[in-house]
Scaffold this motif. Structure first.
Motif, short mmCIF file in Angstrom:
data_model
loop_
_atom_site.label_atom_id
_atom_site.label_comp_id
_atom_site.label_asym_id
_atom_site.label_seq_id
_atom_site.Cartn_x
_atom_site.Cartn_y
_atom_site.Cartn_z
N ILE A 1 70.48 -11.05 -33.97
CA ILE A 1 69.61 -10.70 -35.09
C ILE A 1 68.77 -11.92 -35.45
CG2 ILE A 1 69.49 -9.58 -37.35
CD1 ILE A 1 72.25 -8.57 -37.02
N TYR A 2 68.15 -12.49 -34.39
CA TYR A 2 67.15 -13.54 -34.57
C TYR A 2 67.66 -14.75 -35.35
CZ TYR A 2 62.37 -15.33 -35.18
OH TYR A 2 61.22 -16.09 -35.15
N GLY A 3 68.95 -15.12 -35.10
CA GLY A 3 69.45 -16.33 -35.70
C GLY A 3 69.90 -16.22 -37.15
N TYR A 4 70.00 -15.01 -37.70
CA TYR A 4 70.51 -14.87 -39.07
C TYR A 4 71.91 -15.46 -39.15
CZ TYR A 4 66.90 -11.79 -40.98
OH TYR A 4 65.72 -11.29 -41.45
N ARG A 5 72.25 -15.97 -40.32
CA ARG A 5 73.59 -16.53 -40.53
C ARG A 5 74.31 -15.75 -41.62
NH1 ARG A 5 74.93 -21.75 -38.42
NH2 ARG A 5 73.31 -22.37 -36.94
N ILE A 6 75.51 -15.32 -41.31
CA ILE A 6 76.35 -14.61 -42.25
C ILE A 6 77.27 -15.61 -42.93
CG2 ILE A 6 78.12 -12.83 -42.54
CD1 ILE A 6 75.42 -11.72 -41.76
N THR A 7 77.33 -15.58 -44.25
CA THR A 7 78.15 -16.53 -45.00
C THR A 7 79.35 -15.82 -45.63
OG1 THR A 7 77.04 -16.19 -47.12
CG2 THR A 7 76.03 -17.77 -45.60
N ASN A 8 80.26 -16.61 -46.17
CA ASN A 8 81.34 -16.05 -46.98
C ASN A 8 80.75 -15.48 -48.26
OD1 ASN A 8 83.36 -16.74 -45.17
ND2 ASN A 8 83.68 -18.75 -46.09
N ILE A 9 81.55 -14.69 -48.97
CA ILE A 9 81.04 -14.02 -50.17
C ILE A 9 81.38 -14.79 -51.45
CG2 ILE A 9 81.14 -11.77 -49.06
CD1 ILE A 9 83.62 -11.17 -50.79
N TYR A 10 82.01 -15.95 -51.33
CA TYR A 10 82.33 -16.68 -52.57
C TYR A 10 82.52 -18.18 -52.30
CZ TYR A 10 84.34 -17.93 -57.06
OH TYR A 10 84.57 -18.51 -58.28
N TYR A 11 81.94 -18.99 -53.19
CA TYR A 11 82.08 -20.44 -53.16
C TYR A 11 82.24 -20.93 -54.59
CZ TYR A 11 80.29 -20.02 -48.39
OH TYR A 11 80.12 -19.67 -47.07
N ARG A 12 83.46 -21.30 -54.95
CA ARG A 12 83.72 -21.74 -56.32
C ARG A 12 82.84 -22.95 -56.68
NH1 ARG A 12 87.84 -20.99 -59.82
NH2 ARG A 12 89.10 -19.98 -58.22
N LYS A 13 82.67 -23.85 -55.71
CA LYS A 13 81.88 -25.05 -55.96
C LYS A 13 80.44 -24.69 -56.36
CE LYS A 13 80.51 -29.48 -53.90
NZ LYS A 13 80.61 -30.35 -52.70
N VAL A 14 79.87 -23.69 -55.71
CA VAL A 14 78.50 -23.28 -56.02
C VAL A 14 78.43 -22.64 -57.41
CG1 VAL A 14 76.57 -21.80 -55.34
CG2 VAL A 14 77.90 -23.00 -53.58
N VAL A 15 79.42 -21.83 -57.75
CA VAL A 15 79.46 -21.22 -59.08
C VAL A 15 79.51 -22.31 -60.15
CG1 VAL A 15 80.82 -19.79 -60.67
CG2 VAL A 15 80.51 -19.07 -58.29
N ASN A 16 80.32 -23.35 -59.91
CA ASN A 16 80.40 -24.45 -60.86
C ASN A 16 79.08 -25.21 -60.95
OD1 ASN A 16 83.06 -23.90 -61.51
ND2 ASN A 16 83.89 -25.28 -59.95
N MET A 17 78.40 -25.36 -59.82
CA MET A 17 77.09 -26.02 -59.81
C MET A 17 76.08 -25.23 -60.65
SD MET A 17 77.00 -27.10 -55.77
CE MET A 17 75.35 -27.80 -55.75
N LEU A 18 76.12 -23.89 -60.50
CA LEU A 18 75.19 -23.05 -61.26
C LEU A 18 75.54 -23.05 -62.74
CD1 LEU A 18 74.86 -19.98 -58.84
CD2 LEU A 18 73.23 -21.85 -59.19
N ARG A 19 76.85 -23.13 -63.05
CA ARG A 19 77.27 -23.21 -64.46
C ARG A 19 76.76 -24.52 -65.08
NH1 ARG A 19 82.24 -22.12 -63.80
NH2 ARG A 19 82.25 -19.95 -64.53
N ASP A 20 76.89 -25.62 -64.35
CA ASP A 20 76.38 -26.92 -64.83
C ASP A 20 74.86 -26.91 -64.97
OD1 ASP A 20 78.98 -27.86 -64.86
OD2 ASP A 20 78.82 -28.87 -62.90
N PHE A 21 74.20 -26.18 -64.08
CA PHE A 21 72.75 -26.04 -64.11
C PHE A 21 72.30 -25.26 -65.34
CE2 PHE A 21 69.22 -23.14 -62.57
CZ PHE A 21 68.20 -24.08 -62.59
N GLY A 22 73.20 -24.40 -65.85
CA GLY A 22 72.88 -23.59 -67.02
C GLY A 22 72.08 -22.34 -66.65
N VAL A 23 72.37 -21.77 -65.48
CA VAL A 23 71.61 -20.61 -65.00
C VAL A 23 71.62 -19.48 -66.02
CG1 VAL A 23 73.59 -19.60 -63.76
CG2 VAL A 23 71.26 -19.10 -63.01
N GLU A 24 70.47 -18.87 -66.22
CA GLU A 24 70.31 -17.77 -67.18
C GLU A 24 70.13 -16.42 -66.49
OE1 GLU A 24 67.64 -18.98 -70.66
OE2 GLU A 24 67.19 -20.49 -69.13
#
Length: 391
Positions: free
Chosen positions: A64-87
Motif C-alpha cells: 500500500i505504497y509504503g503506508y505505516r500502521i501504528t499501535n492504537i495507543y501511546y501513553r507518552k503521546v497522550v501526556n505530551m498532548l495534555r502538557d500541550f493543553g490540547v483543546e
C-alpha cells in the motif's frame, strides 16, 4: 486554540490526504493557532517530537505504497498532548493513528473532529485480493457508519462523499468542507525556467511537443491505465503529432504500467518520473499541455484544482464529484472511454490561443472557491461548533 491533527500521511509523503493535512496545519498556524501533528514515522526508529510533529513508529505496508500502521495507543503521546493543553483533536484517518485519536480525545475529554477522506470500500482489494470482495465492502460500509457516529463533528471534503454516507444509511450531520489550496504555490513566476529547459532537453520535449501529465499515486484505484490506453489510441490516430506523456508518482502498479506501455508500443512516448517532493509538483503541471486523470475514487480531486490553478487544461474521466468544478468545454473536458479521450484531446489541441486562455481564465474563477481563506472560515465554524458541545 491548541489543536492536534492526527494523520497517517504527511509530507514528505505525497497524496491528497497529505496535501490536505499540510494545508490545514499551515492555515491554522498562519492564523495564530498552536498545532501539533501526530503521524507515523517515514523511516524505522523510535517515537520522536520534532518541529511540531510527533512521529510514531509503525510497520511499513509495502503493497500500500509504503503506508505505516501504528499501535492504537501511546501513553507518552497522550501526556505530551495534555502538557500541550490540547483543546481539540482533528482526526484525518483510521486504523492505528485514527483509533489512537479517538482514544486520546476520550482520555483528554476534548472534541474529536473527523474528516472522512476515503471511501474505504474502494480499497478492499488490497486486503481481500478479489476474494469475498462483496463482504469486504459491506464491512467497510458498516465501519464508516460507526466512525461517523462516534465523533463530535463529521467532515467530508465534497458533496459526493456526503451522498455516499447517506447511501450507506448514515444520518449523522455532515459538514461539507472542501480542502483549501494555497494557489500562490502554482503561479508560473515560481517555476525555475532554467530547470524547466534542462528537463525538456533530457526528456526530448521540443517546442512543438504536446505533453500529457499523469500525477499521483500509481495504484489500481487511480485508473492510470485508462488514460494510458486512451493516449495510445491518440498516437495511433495522430502519428503526426509530437507528444509525450509524463507519469509523476510511484506506487504498487508502476511495474504493471511500465509493462503496459511496452505492450502498447508507446514506451518511447511515456516517461515514468517516479516520486517527487511536494514542492516540485507545480513544476510538472507547468510542463504539461493537458493534465489527465481517469480516477473516479477521489473524494474531492485536489490534483484537478492544482492543475487548473497552474493554467493547465484538465482532461478528466467523468465523475459526478467533479461536475461543479469541470464544466465540459468551459473549464476543462470530460471523457468516458478511449474514443472520448482521443476526441477531447483533439479539441484541446485545436483550440486557438484565445480559446485556450478563455478556458484557463474560466477555471481560475472556479477554483477560487477553494481558496485557503475560505477553507479557514469553514473549518473554524466546525471547530467552534465542536467546542460548544464540550462547554
Amino acid at each position: 486554540m491548541k489543536i492536534a491533527v492526527f494523520t497517517d500521511t504527511y509530507p514528505p509523503f505525497i497524496n491528497g490526504v497529505s496535501t490536505s493535512c499540510y494545508n490545514l496545519v499551515q492555515t491554522l498556524k498562519s492564523h495564530g493557532h498552536d498545532v501539533v501533528v501526530v503521524c507515523p514515522r517515514t523511516t524505522n526508529g523510535p517515537l520522536e517530537f520534532k518541529d511540531g510533529i510527533i512521529y510514531i513508529p509503525g510497520i511499513e505496508i509495502k503493497r500500500i505504497y509504503g503506508y505505516r500502521i501504528t499501535n492504537i495507543y501511546y501513553r507518552k503521546v497522550v501526556n505530551m498532548l495534555r502538557d500541550f493543553g490540547v483543546e481539540l483533536i482533528h482526526n484525518q484517518t483510521d486504523v492505528g493513528i485514527g483509533q489512537f485519536a479517538r482514544i486520546a480525545a476520550r482520555q483528554l475529554n476534548v472534541p474529536q473532529v473527523y474528516t472522512y477522506h476515503t471511501a474505504y470500500e474502494d480499497y478492499t482489494y488490497y486486503v481481500v485480493h478479489g476474494l469475498m470482495d462483496r463482504v469486504g465492502k459491506k464491512v467497510m460500509r458498516g465501519y464508516a457508519k460507526t466512525i461517523a457516529k462516534n465523533c463530535t463533528e463529521f467532515i467530508t471534503p465534497s458533496i459526493k462523499t456526503k451522498e455516499y454516507m447517506r447511501s450507506i444509511g448514515s444520518d449523522i450531520y455532515v459538514n461539507v468542507v472542501p480542502t483549501g489550496i494555497d494557489f500562490s504555490l502554482f503561479d508560473e513566476k515560481n517555476i525555475d525556467k532554467e530547470k524547466q529547459k534542462k528537463f525538456k532537453e533530457e526528456h526530448g520535449i521540443n517546442e512543438n511537443t504536446k505533453v500529457f501529465l499523469l500525477l499521483g499515486r500509481v495504484a489500481k484505484e487511480k485508473s492510470m491505465d485508462y488514460s494510458i490506453r486512451g493516449y495510445a489510441e491518440f498516437i495511433k490516430k495522430h502519428p503526426e503529432f509530437d507528444t509525450k506523456m509524463l507519469v509523476v508518482g510511484d506506487g504498487p502498479q508502476r511495474q504493471e504500467l511500465e509493462l503496459l506501455v511496452h505492450e502498447l508500443h508507446i514506451a518511447d512516448k511515456v516517461d515514468f518520473i517516479g516520486k517527487v517532493p511536494a514542492s516540485e509538483v507545480p513544476f510538472y503541471y507547468h510542463l504539461a499541455d493537458i493534465y489527465t486523470s481517469a480516477s473516479i475514487t477521489e473524494t474531492q480531486g485536489l490534483t484537478f484544482m492544482e492543475a487548473m490553478a497552474s493554467g493547465t487544461i484538465v482532461l478528466a474521466r467523468f465523475d459526478s464529484n467533479l461536475a461543479d468544478t469541470i464544466i465540459d468545454g468551459m473549464t476543462g473536458f470530460f471523457f468516458t472511454d478511449e474514443e472520448g479521450f482521443v476526441e477531447k484531446s483533439e479539441r484541446i489541441f485545436a483550440l486557438s490561443e484565445e480559446g485556450r486562455k478563455e478556458i484557463i481564465n474560466n477555471s481560475y474563477k472556479v477554483v477560487d472557491i477553494y481558496s485557503i481563506d475560505k477553507f479557514y472560515e469553514n473549518i473554524m465554524e466546525v471547530y467552534n461548533r465542536a467546542l460548544k458541545k464540550f462547554w
